[in-house]
Design a protein around this motif. Structure first.
Motif, PDB file in Angstrom:
ATOM      1  N   GLY A 211       0.798  -1.217   0.000  1.00 15.38           N
ATOM      2  CA  GLY A 211       0.000   0.000   0.000  1.00 15.38           C
ATOM      3  C   GLY A 211       0.833   1.271   0.000  1.00 15.38           C
ATOM      4  N   VAL A 212       0.179   2.349  -0.430  1.00 16.04           N
ATOM      5  CA  VAL A 212       0.785   3.675  -0.461  1.00 16.04           C
ATOM      6  C   VAL A 212      -0.073   4.598   0.403  1.00 16.04           C
ATOM      7  CG1 VAL A 212       1.480   5.608  -1.913  1.00 16.04           C
ATOM      8  CG2 VAL A 212       1.626   3.279  -2.800  1.00 16.04           C
ATOM      9  N   LYS A 213       0.593   5.392   1.247  1.00 14.11           N
ATOM     10  CA  LYS A 213      -0.144   6.277   2.156  1.00 14.11           C
ATOM     11  C   LYS A 213       0.488   7.661   2.166  1.00 14.11           C
ATOM     12  CE  LYS A 213      -1.867   6.440   6.941  1.00 14.11           C
ATOM     13  NZ  LYS A 213      -1.900   5.704   8.231  1.00 14.11           N
ATOM     14  N   TYR A 214      -0.325   8.660   1.841  1.00 16.18           N
ATOM     15  CA  TYR A 214       0.125  10.051   1.916  1.00 16.18           C
ATOM     16  C   TYR A 214      -0.648  10.734   3.036  1.00 16.18           C
ATOM     17  CZ  TYR A 214       0.529  15.013   0.862  1.00 16.18           C
ATOM     18  OH  TYR A 214       0.734  16.364   0.969  1.00 16.18           O
ATOM     19  N   THR A 215       0.078  11.356   3.955  1.00 15.82           N
ATOM     20  CA  THR A 215      -0.539  12.054   5.084  1.00 15.82           C
ATOM     21  C   THR A 215       0.025  13.452   5.168  1.00 15.82           C
ATOM     22  OG1 THR A 215      -0.675   9.969   6.329  1.00 15.82           O
ATOM     23  CG2 THR A 215      -0.991  12.020   7.567  1.00 15.82           C
ATOM     24  N   ILE A 216      -0.851  14.437   5.217  1.00 18.25           N
ATOM     25  CA  ILE A 216      -0.402  15.788   5.526  1.00 18.25           C
ATOM     26  C   ILE A 216      -0.947  16.146   6.904  1.00 18.25           C
ATOM     27  CG2 ILE A 216      -2.339  16.763   4.160  1.00 18.25           C
ATOM     28  CD1 ILE A 216      -0.532  19.278   3.808  1.00 18.25           C
TER      29      ILE A 216
ATOM     30  N   THR B 276     -12.055  12.933  14.956  1.00 19.88           N
ATOM     31  CA  THR B 276     -12.473  13.830  13.875  1.00 19.88           C
ATOM     32  C   THR B 276     -12.481  13.147  12.506  1.00 19.88           C
ATOM     33  OG1 THR B 276     -10.171  14.590  13.683  1.00 19.88           O
ATOM     34  CG2 THR B 276     -11.651  15.905  15.057  1.00 19.88           C
ATOM     35  N   ALA B 277     -12.206  11.830  12.448  1.00 21.05           N
ATOM     36  CA  ALA B 277     -12.096  11.128  11.171  1.00 21.05           C
ATOM     37  C   ALA B 277     -13.398  11.209  10.381  1.00 21.05           C
ATOM     38  CB  ALA B 277     -11.718   9.666  11.397  1.00 21.05           C
ATOM     39  N   THR B 278     -13.263  11.440   9.077  1.00 18.17           N
ATOM     40  CA  THR B 278     -14.432  11.528   8.194  1.00 18.17           C
ATOM     41  C   THR B 278     -14.767  10.190   7.546  1.00 18.17           C
ATOM     42  OG1 THR B 278     -12.971  12.253   6.404  1.00 18.17           O
ATOM     43  CG2 THR B 278     -14.054  13.969   7.683  1.00 18.17           C
ATOM     44  N   GLU B 279     -13.876   9.193   7.704  1.00 18.87           N
ATOM     45  CA  GLU B 279     -14.132   7.836   7.226  1.00 18.87           C
ATOM     46  C   GLU B 279     -13.842   6.855   8.348  1.00 18.87           C
ATOM     47  OE1 GLU B 279     -13.124   5.901   3.735  1.00 18.87           O
ATOM     48  OE2 GLU B 279     -13.265   7.650   2.420  1.00 18.87           O
ATOM     49  N   LYS B 280     -14.658   5.829   8.465  1.00 17.91           N
ATOM     50  CA  LYS B 280     -14.526   4.849   9.546  1.00 17.91           C
ATOM     51  C   LYS B 280     -13.140   4.214   9.582  1.00 17.91           C
ATOM     52  CE  LYS B 280     -16.692   0.673  11.415  1.00 17.91           C
ATOM     53  NZ  LYS B 280     -17.804  -0.311  11.236  1.00 17.91           N
ATOM     54  N   LEU B 281     -12.580   3.910   8.394  1.00 19.11           N
ATOM     55  CA  LEU B 281     -11.301   3.220   8.329  1.00 19.11           C
ATOM     56  C   LEU B 281     -10.106   4.141   8.569  1.00 19.11           C
ATOM     57  CD1 LEU B 281     -11.964   0.852   5.289  1.00 19.11           C
ATOM     58  CD2 LEU B 281     -11.994   0.274   7.736  1.00 19.11           C
TER      59      LEU B 281
ATOM     60  N   GLY C 162      -9.558  11.354   3.497  1.00 19.28           N
ATOM     61  CA  GLY C 162     -10.296  12.210   4.419  1.00 19.28           C
ATOM     62  C   GLY C 162      -9.494  12.549   5.653  1.00 19.28           C
ATOM     63  N   LEU C 163     -10.169  13.176   6.611  1.00 19.12           N
ATOM     64  CA  LEU C 163      -9.550  13.505   7.891  1.00 19.12           C
ATOM     65  C   LEU C 163      -9.393  12.252   8.737  1.00 19.12           C
ATOM     66  CD1 LEU C 163     -11.430  16.748   9.044  1.00 19.12           C
ATOM     67  CD2 LEU C 163      -9.009  16.568   8.475  1.00 19.12           C
TER      68      LEU C 163
ATOM     69  N   VAL D 183      -4.678  14.706   7.387  1.00 21.37           N
ATOM     70  CA  VAL D 183      -5.494  14.431   6.200  1.00 21.37           C
ATOM     71  C   VAL D 183      -4.793  13.292   5.453  1.00 21.37           C
ATOM     72  CG1 VAL D 183      -6.488  15.343   4.082  1.00 21.37           C
ATOM     73  CG2 VAL D 183      -6.224  16.839   6.082  1.00 21.37           C
ATOM     74  N   ILE D 184      -5.521  12.215   5.193  1.00 25.42           N
ATOM     75  CA  ILE D 184      -4.916  10.986   4.654  1.00 25.42           C
ATOM     76  C   ILE D 184      -5.500  10.630   3.294  1.00 25.42           C
ATOM     77  CG2 ILE D 184      -4.654   8.492   5.034  1.00 25.42           C
ATOM     78  CD1 ILE D 184      -4.607   9.027   8.021  1.00 25.42           C
ATOM     79  N   ASP D 185      -4.613  10.223   2.392  1.00 25.54           N
ATOM     80  CA  ASP D 185      -5.006   9.633   1.116  1.00 25.54           C
ATOM     81  C   ASP D 185      -4.240   8.322   0.982  1.00 25.54           C
ATOM     82  OD1 ASP D 185      -5.872   9.041  -1.401  1.00 25.54           O
ATOM     83  OD2 ASP D 185      -4.853  10.699  -2.414  1.00 25.54           O
TER      84      ASP D 185
END
Length: 275
Positions: free
Chosen positions: A69-74, A142-147, A113-114, A98-100
């Protein structure tokens, strides 16, 4: 494959851009920044300095888990100090991720999302020798997605101890957070985090550093350790003081399910010196 190629292209140009900005800061005429730039670099190395700043910490990690997997976090990380007395400051630090991410929770999956925010408040007495701060740390769901989050509210202690002299900063920052409320169907949150850091600054405002990050998930019984050398500099974009730094993220230990193969961090910090 297409998404990974896109990330490779983004990573390449993002790294080139950050290195150019960093070395531009390095190359500034030392007569202009003089000792004030070094003083500012030292303050930025001190997590409880009475200095308003807005760091944007960009993290890109590759090769996570069984699906690479690839994970970008700001991480948006404002630091806002408050003067309580002549000898005591309250330093508030916020981490808003903020994660993609792709192929983390499964093959051909994508979440954006957050994530959960972390808020820390350090009560920091003014000291010229041993610098320290203690206070509470909070996990805010504050997460906008459950995962992307825990659906838990957490609290625990945080502490900082460091020594600083002109051009040299060494110390550690740590917190331990336990969940105390939230979705009962989700796993409890019980995590310890520490960062041990060493940095050296120069008259130009440039800096070299090394830090180790350790995350211990007591609930999941996992330990993640990374070693991160850094290079940075201070410059101005117009009238705005900005610090740039880049760091390769070198994984040292951790289970395959969460340990990346490698990573890159680039930080842009907007600094608001006291007038």
């Amino acid at each position: 494959m297409k998404s990974i190629r896109s990330y490779n292209i983004i990573t390449f140009w993002f790294g080139i851009f950050c290195f150019i900005l960093t070395f531009y800061a390095y190359a500034q005429d030392e007569a202009k920044p003089s000792a004030s730039a070094q003083e500012l670099a030292d303050k930025l190395a001190n997590p409880v300095a009475s200095l308003i700043s807005l760091p944007l910490q960009n993290n890109l990690n590759y090769g996570i888990g069984p699906y690479n997997g690839v994970k970008y976090t700001i991480n948006v990380q404002p630091v806002i100090p408050f003067k309580l007395t002549d000898n005591l400051n309250l330093i508030t630090r916020y981490v808003i991720p903020v994660i993609d991410q792709r192929n983390i929770t499964g093959l051909n999956t994508h979440e954006f999302g957050l994530s959960d925010a972390t808020v820390t408040a350090f009560f920091a007495p003014k000291s010229k020798k041993l610098i320290y701060g203690i206070g509470p740390a909070f996990l805010v769901p504050t997460a906008t997605e459950k995962l992307l989050g825990t659906e838990k509210f957490g609290v625990g202690p945080s502490a900082l101890i460091m020594h600083q002299s002109k051009g040299l900063s060494v110390g550690f920052i740590a917190n331990q957070i336990w969940s105390v409320a939230g979705n009962e169907d989700r796993a409890d949150f019980n995590q310890f985090y520490t960062q041990i850091f060493l940095s050296h600054s120069y008259k130009s405002g440039a800096s070299l550093g090394l830090n180790a990050e350790i995350t211990q998930n007591w609930e999941g019984k996992t330990t993640l350790i990374s070693l991160n050398p850094s290079i940075g500099g201070i410059t101005k974009l117009g009238n705005q003081v900005v610090q740039f730094s880049v760091q390769p993220l070198i994984p040292v230990a951790g289970p395959q399910s969460i340990k990346p193969d490698w990573g890159l961090r680039a930080i842009v910090a907007f600094v608001f010196p006291e007038s």
